[in-house]
Design a protein around this motif. Structure first.
Motif, PDB file in Angstrom:
ATOM      1  N   GLN A   1       4.342  -3.809 -11.489  1.00  0.00           N
ATOM      2  CA  GLN A   1       3.786  -3.201 -12.696  1.00  0.00           C
ATOM      3  C   GLN A   1       4.106  -3.996 -13.962  1.00  0.00           C
ATOM      4  OE1 GLN A   1       1.803  -0.648 -12.218  1.00  0.00           O
ATOM      5  NE2 GLN A   1       2.340  -0.471 -10.050  1.00  0.00           N
ATOM      6  N   ARG A   2       5.164  -4.784 -13.932  1.00  0.00           N
ATOM      7  CA  ARG A   2       5.617  -5.476 -15.129  1.00  0.00           C
ATOM      8  C   ARG A   2       4.698  -6.654 -15.464  1.00  0.00           C
ATOM      9  NH1 ARG A   2       8.383 -10.168 -13.565  1.00  0.00           N
ATOM     10  NH2 ARG A   2       9.289 -10.324 -15.637  1.00  0.00           N
ATOM     11  N   ASN A   3       4.769  -7.076 -16.720  1.00  0.00           N
ATOM     12  CA  ASN A   3       4.027  -8.255 -17.161  1.00  0.00           C
ATOM     13  C   ASN A   3       4.831  -9.514 -16.873  1.00  0.00           C
ATOM     14  OD1 ASN A   3       1.744  -6.918 -18.143  1.00  0.00           O
ATOM     15  ND2 ASN A   3       2.684  -6.565 -20.136  1.00  0.00           N
ATOM     16  N   LEU A   4       4.139 -10.554 -16.491  1.00  0.00           N
ATOM     17  CA  LEU A   4       4.797 -11.824 -16.191  1.00  0.00           C
ATOM     18  C   LEU A   4       5.059 -12.602 -17.473  1.00  0.00           C
ATOM     19  CD1 LEU A   4       2.726 -13.047 -13.109  1.00  0.00           C
ATOM     20  CD2 LEU A   4       4.937 -11.907 -13.088  1.00  0.00           C
ATOM     21  N   SER A   5       6.165 -13.321 -17.472  1.00  0.00           N
ATOM     22  CA  SER A   5       6.386 -14.288 -18.537  1.00  0.00           C
ATOM     23  C   SER A   5       5.498 -15.506 -18.288  1.00  0.00           C
ATOM     24  CB  SER A   5       7.857 -14.698 -18.590  1.00  0.00           C
ATOM     25  OG  SER A   5       8.222 -15.401 -17.412  1.00  0.00           O
TER      26      SER A   5
ATOM     27  N   LYS B   1       0.816  -1.207   0.000  1.00  0.00           N
ATOM     28  CA  LYS B   1       0.000   0.000   0.000  1.00  0.00           C
ATOM     29  C   LYS B   1       0.849   1.255   0.000  1.00  0.00           C
ATOM     30  CE  LYS B   1      -3.567  -2.488   2.557  1.00  0.00           C
ATOM     31  NZ  LYS B   1      -4.156  -2.715   3.884  1.00  0.00           N
ATOM     32  N   LYS B   2       2.050   1.167   0.582  1.00  0.00           N
ATOM     33  CA  LYS B   2       2.895   2.351   0.667  1.00  0.00           C
ATOM     34  C   LYS B   2       3.679   2.592  -0.605  1.00  0.00           C
ATOM     35  CE  LYS B   2       3.533   1.740   5.666  1.00  0.00           C
ATOM     36  NZ  LYS B   2       4.513   1.487   6.750  1.00  0.00           N
ATOM     37  N   ILE B   3       4.110   1.538  -1.278  1.00  0.00           N
ATOM     38  CA  ILE B   3       5.027   1.723  -2.400  1.00  0.00           C
ATOM     39  C   ILE B   3       4.525   1.089  -3.686  1.00  0.00           C
ATOM     40  CG2 ILE B   3       7.026   1.829  -0.867  1.00  0.00           C
ATOM     41  CD1 ILE B   3       7.659  -1.058  -1.630  1.00  0.00           C
ATOM     42  N   LYS B   4       3.237   0.752  -3.764  1.00  0.00           N
ATOM     43  CA  LYS B   4       2.751   0.031  -4.938  1.00  0.00           C
ATOM     44  C   LYS B   4       2.860   0.873  -6.202  1.00  0.00           C
ATOM     45  CE  LYS B   4      -2.140   1.254  -4.488  1.00  0.00           C
ATOM     46  NZ  LYS B   4      -3.514   0.723  -4.375  1.00  0.00           N
ATOM     47  N   ASP B   5       2.789   2.219  -6.052  1.00  0.00           N
ATOM     48  CA  ASP B   5       2.889   3.068  -7.235  1.00  0.00           C
ATOM     49  C   ASP B   5       4.305   3.165  -7.757  1.00  0.00           C
ATOM     50  OD1 ASP B   5       0.188   3.563  -7.122  1.00  0.00           O
ATOM     51  OD2 ASP B   5       0.408   5.348  -5.869  1.00  0.00           O
ATOM     52  N   SER B   6       5.304   2.936  -6.886  1.00  0.00           N
ATOM     53  CA  SER B   6       6.700   3.063  -7.293  1.00  0.00           C
ATOM     54  C   SER B   6       7.406   1.722  -7.435  1.00  0.00           C
ATOM     55  CB  SER B   6       7.460   3.927  -6.272  1.00  0.00           C
ATOM     56  OG  SER B   6       7.398   3.343  -4.978  1.00  0.00           O
ATOM     57  N   ASP B   7       6.779   0.633  -7.035  1.00  0.00           N
ATOM     58  CA  ASP B   7       7.407  -0.683  -7.119  1.00  0.00           C
ATOM     59  C   ASP B   7       7.203  -1.243  -8.531  1.00  0.00           C
ATOM     60  OD1 ASP B   7       8.451  -3.184  -6.759  1.00  0.00           O
ATOM     61  OD2 ASP B   7       7.477  -3.533  -4.827  1.00  0.00           O
TER      62      ASP B   7
ATOM     63  N   ASP C   1       1.570 -11.484 -26.031  1.00  0.00           N
ATOM     64  CA  ASP C   1       1.716 -10.242 -25.274  1.00  0.00           C
ATOM     65  C   ASP C   1       0.403  -9.756 -24.661  1.00  0.00           C
ATOM     66  OD1 ASP C   1       0.637  -9.802 -27.749  1.00  0.00           O
ATOM     67  OD2 ASP C   1       1.571  -7.839 -28.038  1.00  0.00           O
ATOM     68  N   ARG C   2      -0.673 -10.570 -24.688  1.00  0.00           N
ATOM     69  CA  ARG C   2      -1.959 -10.114 -24.183  1.00  0.00           C
ATOM     70  C   ARG C   2      -2.537 -10.987 -23.065  1.00  0.00           C
ATOM     71  NH1 ARG C   2      -2.460  -5.335 -24.655  1.00  0.00           N
ATOM     72  NH2 ARG C   2      -4.741  -5.416 -24.584  1.00  0.00           N
ATOM     73  N   PHE C   3      -1.931 -12.111 -22.763  1.00  0.00           N
ATOM     74  CA  PHE C   3      -2.542 -12.996 -21.767  1.00  0.00           C
ATOM     75  C   PHE C   3      -2.505 -12.383 -20.371  1.00  0.00           C
ATOM     76  CE2 PHE C   3       1.863 -14.259 -21.224  1.00  0.00           C
ATOM     77  CZ  PHE C   3       1.957 -14.578 -19.886  1.00  0.00           C
ATOM     78  N   ASN C   4      -1.497 -11.535 -20.083  1.00  0.00           N
ATOM     79  CA  ASN C   4      -1.449 -10.870 -18.779  1.00  0.00           C
ATOM     80  C   ASN C   4      -2.641  -9.940 -18.588  1.00  0.00           C
ATOM     81  OD1 ASN C   4       1.156 -11.296 -17.042  1.00  0.00           O
ATOM     82  ND2 ASN C   4       1.870 -11.320 -19.159  1.00  0.00           N
ATOM     83  N   GLU C   5      -2.907  -9.116 -19.598  1.00  0.00           N
ATOM     84  CA  GLU C   5      -4.018  -8.171 -19.509  1.00  0.00           C
ATOM     85  C   GLU C   5      -5.353  -8.912 -19.418  1.00  0.00           C
ATOM     86  OE1 GLU C   5      -5.526  -4.323 -19.203  1.00  0.00           O
ATOM     87  OE2 GLU C   5      -3.460  -5.052 -19.175  1.00  0.00           O
ATOM     88  N   TYR C   6      -5.466  -9.982 -20.168  1.00  0.00           N
ATOM     89  CA  TYR C   6      -6.705 -10.774 -20.132  1.00  0.00           C
ATOM     90  C   TYR C   6      -6.942 -11.354 -18.737  1.00  0.00           C
ATOM     91  CZ  TYR C   6      -9.655 -14.908 -20.756  1.00  0.00           C
ATOM     92  OH  TYR C   6     -10.614 -15.877 -20.614  1.00  0.00           O
ATOM     93  N   HIS C   7      -5.893 -11.907 -18.117  1.00  0.00           N
ATOM     94  CA  HIS C   7      -6.059 -12.484 -16.777  1.00  0.00           C
ATOM     95  C   HIS C   7      -6.415 -11.405 -15.764  1.00  0.00           C
ATOM     96  CE1 HIS C   7      -5.359 -14.662 -13.059  1.00  0.00           C
ATOM     97  NE2 HIS C   7      -4.534 -13.690 -12.695  1.00  0.00           N
ATOM     98  N   LYS C   8      -5.807 -10.231 -15.846  1.00  0.00           N
ATOM     99  CA  LYS C   8      -6.105  -9.160 -14.887  1.00  0.00           C
ATOM    100  C   LYS C   8      -7.584  -8.791 -14.932  1.00  0.00           C
ATOM    101  CE  LYS C   8      -1.499  -7.064 -15.271  1.00  0.00           C
ATOM    102  NZ  LYS C   8      -0.750  -5.883 -15.770  1.00  0.00           N
ATOM    103  N   LEU C   9      -8.118  -8.599 -16.136  1.00  0.00           N
ATOM    104  CA  LEU C   9      -9.519  -8.211 -16.269  1.00  0.00           C
ATOM    105  C   LEU C   9     -10.461  -9.343 -15.845  1.00  0.00           C
ATOM    106  CD1 LEU C   9      -9.469  -6.219 -19.646  1.00  0.00           C
ATOM    107  CD2 LEU C   9      -9.624  -5.318 -17.319  1.00  0.00           C
ATOM    108  N   PHE C  10     -10.098 -10.576 -16.195  1.00  0.00           N
ATOM    109  CA  PHE C  10     -10.949 -11.707 -15.822  1.00  0.00           C
ATOM    110  C   PHE C  10     -10.976 -11.895 -14.307  1.00  0.00           C
ATOM    111  CE2 PHE C  10     -11.483 -16.245 -14.874  1.00  0.00           C
ATOM    112  CZ  PHE C  10     -12.727 -16.468 -15.447  1.00  0.00           C
TER     113      PHE C  10
END
Length: 333
Positions: free
Chosen positions: A122-126, A112-118, A168-177
């Motif tokens: 933010q990166r996508n997983l392989s 909660k304190k550093i999530k915006d800067s960590d 390059d899209r499976f990360n975004e799909y999982h986040k929304l799902f």
């Protein structure tokens, strides 16, 4: 499709806002067990009786008995080092960032304190990282709901299938799902079936993205190295002569091997740095796939032959110039 995307995003935002409102700053979840309960559990020593029972996951225990000072560390081969608060969020069905499961004992209070800067969050997983993180997610959920293991196995297969086509899209799909499932559960008390995913959402997220296909037959069911066309030594349809004579964007000649263009960057001094290059990595001189042009023997011999021809031509020109000068001196005298 646009309304579906807008509704999904709004539901995700509402879920995140509700979670943030319900979370009190500074609250910490006390561990269920501590050193006193562990020492008292199963001990035969007098004075160590304890009403607590062990909560060791069955999948992580090898056949071993406690010794004088406790259990051997080698008895537990699959321990997921996840902070208790995060485990409770998973079991409660909340939307969880899988990247937190790859960081041992990463506390939500720290996030909660550093999530915006960590940048790690933010990166996508392989694909490998996703399989590891989701495996931990499934095991934690399985401690409370063991009947969901098959459901999550089918969902993981669904994600792998998605990644094979849209890498390059499976990360975004999982986040929304995942966010959609959390919203429906928390706000509407509806449990979503993860085993089938959401094909409409996947098509919306992956629409217009580059499709990972076989370079030989353009199929999405297998990679180029597993193509049967390559096994049969089949020659693909060759590209028209008009395109073959067209140079690339940097003005370099385009050479073809088996009807496919050769990578000019691969034959350069820096080499090709693309992780998934759509061009053939082969020598432009002999068309071999074992070396680059500058390392080719034919390329080296050709340069030596050209140098010798240049020397011979230069010597012949010098001889003719001398003859002409002598002839001019004789005429003038």
């Amino acid at each position: 499709m646009e309304r579906l995307l807008i509704n999904t995003i709004q539901l995700c935002q509402q879920s995140m806002q509700q979670i943030n409102n319900n979370t009190k700053q500074g609250d910490q979840i006390q561990p269920r067990f501590n050193l006193s309960t562990a020492v008292g559990n199963g001990s035969n020593s007098p004075g160590f009786a304890s009403p607590f029972s062990s909560a060791i996951p069955a999948y992580s225990v090898n056949s071993s008995t406690p010794g004088k000072f406790g259990y051997p560390a080698s008895s537990f081969s699959a321990v997921d080092m996840v902070f208790p608060e995060l485990m409770n969020d998973i079991i409660a069905g909340k939307d969880v960032n899988l990247k937190m499961l790859l960081i041992p004992n990463y506390e939500n209070t720290t996030i909660k304190k550093i999530k915006d800067s960590d940048v790690r969050l933010q990166r996508n997983l392989s694909m490998d990282e996703f399989v590891i993180a989701f495996g931990r997610y499934k095991r934690i959920m399985g401690t409370a709901f063991p009947n969901r293991n098959e459901e999550f196995d089918l969902y993981l297969a669904h994600i792998i299938e998605t990644a094979n086509i849209w890498l390059d899209r499976f990360n975004e799909y999982h986040k929304l799902f995942s966010a959609k499932c959390a919203v429906m559960l928390i706000q509407h008390n509806i449990k979503i079936d993860w085993s089938k995913g959401d094909l409409d959402l996947r098509n919306m997220v992956c629409a217009g993205s580059k499709i990972n296909t076989c370079r030989k037959c353009h199929s999405t069911t297998h990679s180029t190295v597993m193509c049967s066309v390559q096994q049969q030594n089949f020659q693909p349809q060759r590209i028209s002569t008009l395109y073959r004579n067209t140079p690339d964007s940097l003005g370099r000649d385009v050479i073809f091997v088996d009807g496919l263009p050769v990578c000019n960057n691969f034959n350069g001094f820096k080499g090709c740095t693309k992780p998934y290059c759509k061009y053939v990595h082969a020598c432009k001189t002999c068309k071999s796939k074992t070396h680059v042009k500058v390392a080719c023997q034919k390329y080296t011999e050709g340069h030596q032959h050209n140098d010798q021809n240049q020397i011979k031509t230069s010597s012949k020109n010098d001889y003719l110039l001398i003859i002409e000068l002598l002839h001019l001196l004789i005429v003038t005298s």
